[in-house]
Design a protein around this motif. Structure first.
Motif, PDB file in Angstrom:
ATOM      1  N   ALA A   1       0.830  -1.208   0.000  1.00  0.00           N
ATOM      2  CA  ALA A   1       0.000   0.000   0.000  1.00  0.00           C
ATOM      3  C   ALA A   1       0.863   1.255   0.000  1.00  0.00           C
ATOM      4  O   ALA A   1       0.541   2.251  -0.673  1.00  0.00           O
ATOM      5  CB  ALA A   1      -0.931  -0.016   1.204  1.00  0.00           C
ATOM      6  N   ILE A   2       1.963   1.225   0.757  1.00  0.00           N
ATOM      7  CA  ILE A   2       2.887   2.364   0.773  1.00  0.00           C
ATOM      8  C   ILE A   2       3.521   2.541  -0.601  1.00  0.00           C
ATOM      9  O   ILE A   2       3.677   3.670  -1.094  1.00  0.00           O
ATOM     10  CB  ILE A   2       3.958   2.161   1.860  1.00  0.00           C
ATOM     11  N   GLN A   3       3.889   1.430  -1.245  1.00  0.00           N
ATOM     12  CA  GLN A   3       4.436   1.501  -2.601  1.00  0.00           C
ATOM     13  C   GLN A   3       3.486   2.223  -3.548  1.00  0.00           C
ATOM     14  O   GLN A   3       3.895   3.127  -4.298  1.00  0.00           O
ATOM     15  CB  GLN A   3       4.683   0.088  -3.126  1.00  0.00           C
ATOM     16  N   GLY A   4       2.225   1.827  -3.522  1.00  0.00           N
ATOM     17  CA  GLY A   4       1.255   2.433  -4.428  1.00  0.00           C
ATOM     18  C   GLY A   4       1.078   3.914  -4.195  1.00  0.00           C
ATOM     19  O   GLY A   4       1.024   4.713  -5.149  1.00  0.00           O
ATOM     20  N   SER A   5       1.019   4.326  -2.923  1.00  0.00           N
ATOM     21  CA  SER A   5       0.830   5.753  -2.627  1.00  0.00           C
ATOM     22  C   SER A   5       2.067   6.567  -2.987  1.00  0.00           C
ATOM     23  O   SER A   5       1.955   7.717  -3.432  1.00  0.00           O
ATOM     24  CB  SER A   5       0.474   5.932  -1.145  1.00  0.00           C
ATOM     25  N   LEU A   6       3.269   5.994  -2.816  1.00  0.00           N
ATOM     26  CA  LEU A   6       4.485   6.698  -3.216  1.00  0.00           C
ATOM     27  C   LEU A   6       4.535   6.891  -4.727  1.00  0.00           C
ATOM     28  O   LEU A   6       4.922   7.959  -5.219  1.00  0.00           O
ATOM     29  CB  LEU A   6       5.718   5.914  -2.759  1.00  0.00           C
ATOM     30  N   ILE A   7       4.142   5.864  -5.470  1.00  0.00           N
ATOM     31  CA  ILE A   7       4.191   5.940  -6.933  1.00  0.00           C
ATOM     32  C   ILE A   7       3.264   7.031  -7.453  1.00  0.00           C
ATOM     33  O   ILE A   7       3.657   7.877  -8.277  1.00  0.00           O
ATOM     34  CB  ILE A   7       3.824   4.577  -7.543  1.00  0.00           C
TER      35      ILE A   7
ATOM     36  N   ALA B   1      -6.940   5.716  -3.103  1.00  0.00           N
ATOM     37  CA  ALA B   1      -6.969   7.179  -3.126  1.00  0.00           C
ATOM     38  C   ALA B   1      -6.786   7.758  -1.731  1.00  0.00           C
ATOM     39  O   ALA B   1      -6.146   8.797  -1.554  1.00  0.00           O
ATOM     40  CB  ALA B   1      -8.289   7.660  -3.727  1.00  0.00           C
ATOM     41  N   SER B   2      -7.335   7.090  -0.719  1.00  0.00           N
ATOM     42  CA  SER B   2      -7.231   7.602   0.648  1.00  0.00           C
ATOM     43  C   SER B   2      -5.780   7.673   1.103  1.00  0.00           C
ATOM     44  O   SER B   2      -5.392   8.577   1.846  1.00  0.00           O
ATOM     45  CB  SER B   2      -8.031   6.714   1.602  1.00  0.00           C
ATOM     46  N   HIS B   3      -4.936   6.740   0.672  1.00  0.00           N
ATOM     47  CA  HIS B   3      -3.525   6.763   1.056  1.00  0.00           C
ATOM     48  C   HIS B   3      -2.736   7.778   0.231  1.00  0.00           C
ATOM     49  O   HIS B   3      -1.791   8.384   0.732  1.00  0.00           O
ATOM     50  CB  HIS B   3      -2.920   5.372   0.869  1.00  0.00           C
ATOM     51  N   VAL B   4      -3.137   7.953  -1.015  1.00  0.00           N
ATOM     52  CA  VAL B   4      -2.406   8.866  -1.901  1.00  0.00           C
ATOM     53  C   VAL B   4      -2.483  10.298  -1.393  1.00  0.00           C
ATOM     54  O   VAL B   4      -1.493  11.037  -1.442  1.00  0.00           O
ATOM     55  CB  VAL B   4      -2.957   8.766  -3.338  1.00  0.00           C
ATOM     56  N   PHE B   5      -3.651  10.705  -0.876  1.00  0.00           N
ATOM     57  CA  PHE B   5      -3.801  12.092  -0.416  1.00  0.00           C
ATOM     58  C   PHE B   5      -2.805  12.416   0.689  1.00  0.00           C
ATOM     59  O   PHE B   5      -2.231  13.507   0.723  1.00  0.00           O
ATOM     60  CB  PHE B   5      -5.233  12.340   0.064  1.00  0.00           C
ATOM     61  N   GLY B   6      -2.600  11.485   1.614  1.00  0.00           N
ATOM     62  CA  GLY B   6      -1.627  11.722   2.676  1.00  0.00           C
ATOM     63  C   GLY B   6      -0.220  11.868   2.133  1.00  0.00           C
ATOM     64  O   GLY B   6       0.551  12.726   2.577  1.00  0.00           O
ATOM     65  N   MET B   7       0.130  11.040   1.160  1.00  0.00           N
ATOM     66  CA  MET B   7       1.470  11.096   0.577  1.00  0.00           C
ATOM     67  C   MET B   7       1.689  12.357  -0.248  1.00  0.00           C
ATOM     68  O   MET B   7       2.823  12.818  -0.400  1.00  0.00           O
ATOM     69  CB  MET B   7       1.703   9.867  -0.306  1.00  0.00           C
ATOM     70  N   ILE B   8       0.622  12.924  -0.795  1.00  0.00           N
ATOM     71  CA  ILE B   8       0.760  14.182  -1.538  1.00  0.00           C
ATOM     72  C   ILE B   8       1.300  15.282  -0.622  1.00  0.00           C
ATOM     73  O   ILE B   8       2.188  16.050  -1.004  1.00  0.00           O
ATOM     74  CB  ILE B   8      -0.587  14.584  -2.164  1.00  0.00           C
ATOM     75  N   GLY B   9       0.757  15.361   0.577  1.00  0.00           N
ATOM     76  CA  GLY B   9       1.254  16.343   1.540  1.00  0.00           C
ATOM     77  C   GLY B   9       2.724  16.113   1.855  1.00  0.00           C
ATOM     78  O   GLY B   9       3.513  17.064   1.939  1.00  0.00           O
TER      79      GLY B   9
END
Length: 526
Positions: free
Chosen positions: A99-105, A248-256
């Motif tokens: 899940a971390i991989q996907g949000s980082l990408i 999408a919920s994880h991606v928003f956090g990684m955007i910040g």
């Protein structure tokens, strides 16, 4: 000397790498072997991203290391899977890593777009020395939590290390002319070796046999279990944890976190340029460096790194400590990062250095970076009350606001910003005929399953970063408070030539591409 100095850079960045892995991997359900593999992946990507930045990015002698800016977002991902049913803790760890991989990408494209569209460079054109002072200062001061508070976890090792470093590097070098260059450049390695040996003697003598668990973890040299669990040879490869999971919920956090890493790297680049004797990096150089940082984050996600990378503050401080600002030294240090990431047993040996020893080193290195920020004030009018007001407010808020956010963030990564927004996975709850606060995106048979939206994580991450807060406050104030009539006071006449490709003849010397690569690159990135 170049090789020894390069090894010194590797040792300095290793502390942050081990700190991040030690903090996050156990909460994900990972074993000691999983932690060793995570450290190997982080080292490998640090070496690769450092090569990218020193050859194609800023071209400054900056090491790209793991960033604490991603910790809040990673904790939020960990919390999402804490109540899920897995057959084993290792399966939970692997699922969380995917899940971390996907949000980082996905979030990496924010920096790629900001950089290669030149948007970040256009933002930095609003900067002046009045803005650079607080931004660079808090790049160092904002990391105070990784200094003495970490040192105090084992004060009998950390404090002697701090005293030994100050005395050995600053006082003993004056004893003899021969000792001057040796102690100035290599005292850090000598001191780490002595403190590590002292910790090993205390461990072997049984000094910590009856100590508390936290004391054993901080002081003993055999409590990391990395040497026994690390593989002899393991080459990090793409998607080593499995196919990435995109939410999408994880991606928003990684955007910040991606935005924060850009702000932190920008401040660190200005400090590195000052210490290396280069001109302040021009806008087009910062644009391509942030774009490449996004490419690096994309590779972090592909190769399964735990967090993204940013310019290492401690390694920039090492430039000032050793008085060596060589790009070649930093490039050779990547050989150590990649070598020890592949040959795990050798890398695990040095990763056993107790963290309070690294914390003692960081007390000095972060202080040097903070002091370098202050030197930019010489290019402004020191007697201007306007400048004093902007500097004071941005410095104070740059430390105070993040401290509030950190103090009010729990172990799950939930900060003080709570918008009430929700993100739904599953069916929404219906209570008394009313739809709950979740957004209905998918309807299934059975009970609903709703998670807190990660929009909150964007703001919590941004306002937990001292450089990001100081940059926001200082940029707003400096460009709105009588900006047109105070160009001389703000140092704009001195600053503007460095912000253009041909504004100063030295820009080409410091920031041009190696060999004839400029002939194959778009002109907007040159």
């Amino acid at each position: 000397q170049t090789v020894i100095l390069a090894f010194q850079h590797y040792i300095v960045m290793l502390g942050t790498t081990v700190m991040i892995a030690t903090m996050l991997v156990p909460r994900m359900g990972g074993s000691h072997g999983d932690k060793a593999r995570v450290i190997q992946a982080l080292l490998f990507m640090s070496g690769l991203n450092t090569l990218l930045q020193t050859f194609l990015g800023t071209r400054l002698p900056t090491v790209m290391g793991p960033s604490f800016a991603y910790v809040i977002s990673v904790l939020s991902v960990i919390n999402d899977f804490s109540d899920s049913n897995f057959t084993s803790e290792h399966q939970r760890f692997v699922h969380t890593m995917r899940a971390i991989q996907g949000s980082l990408i996905v979030s990496s494209f924010i920096n790629i777009i900001l950089g290669f569209s030149r948007a970040w460079g256009n933002l930095t054109r609003l900067f002046s020395p009045v803005i650079i002072v607080p931004v660079v200062c808090v790049v160092g001061l904002g990391l105070f939590g990784r200094g003495f508070p970490q040192l105090a976890n084992c004060v009998e090792i950390g404090l002697p290390m701090l005293v030994l470093l100050v005395v050995g590097q600053q006082y003993l070098k004056h004893i003899h002319p021969i000792s001057h260059s040796i102690m100035e450049r290599f005292a850090l390695l000598f001191c780490i070796g002595l403190a590590w040996a002292f910790a090993a003697i205390l461990t072997a003598s049984g000094a910590y046999n009856n100590a508390k668990g936290q004391t054993k973890m901080s002081c003993r040299v055999d409590r990391s279990f990395l040497l026994s669990s690390a593989p002899w040879i393991k080459v990090p490869y793409p998607f080593q944890w499995g196919a990435p999971i995109f939410r999408a919920s994880h991606v928003f956090g990684m955007i910040g976190a991606a935005l924060v890493s850009s702000a932190e790297s920008t401040g660190t680049f200005f400090a590195a340029a000052r210490l290396a004797g280069a001109t302040p990096p021009p806008a087009h150089v910062l644009s391509r460096s942030i774009g490449l940082q996004g490419v690096g984050q994309l590779l972090d996600g592909i190769f399964g790194a735990l967090v993204g990378t940013t310019a290492s503050v401690e390694n920039v401080g090492l430039l000032g400590l050793t008085h060596v600002g060589s790009r070649r030294v930093v490039q050779i240090s990547t050989a150590f990062m990649i070598f020890f990431s592949i040959f795990g047993k050798f890398g695990a040996f040095f990763a056993q250095i107790p963290l309070p020893i690294f914390a003692a080193v960081y007390c000095v290195l972060y202080g040097i970076v903070a002091a370098i920020g202050i030197t930019f004030i010489q290019f402004t009018n020191n007697n201007s009350m306007r400048n004093i007001y902007i500097l004071g407010l941005s410095l104070f808020l740059g430390i105070s606001i993040p401290q509030y956010f950190v103090m009010n963030t729990d172990l799950a990564g939930n900060g003080p910003v709570k918008t009430g927004g929700r993100w739904l996975t599953g069916e929404a709850h219906f209570e008394r005929g009313k739809l709950s606060a979740c957004i209905l995106v998918k309807k299934l048979v059975g009970n609903a399953y709703c998670r807190t939206c990660k929009f909150n994580d964007i703001f919590n991450t941004i306002f937990s970063s001292p450089p990001a807060v100081a940059m926001i406050v200082a940029t707003l104030l400096d460009n709105t408070l009588d900006a047109r009539h105070t160009r001389e006071e703000r140092g704009i006449p001195w600053w503007v030539p460095f912000q253009h490709k041909k504004g100063d003849s030295r820009n080409e010397e410091f920031y041009s591409y190696p060999l004839r690569m400029h002939g194959y690159m778009p002109s907007r990135f040159l």
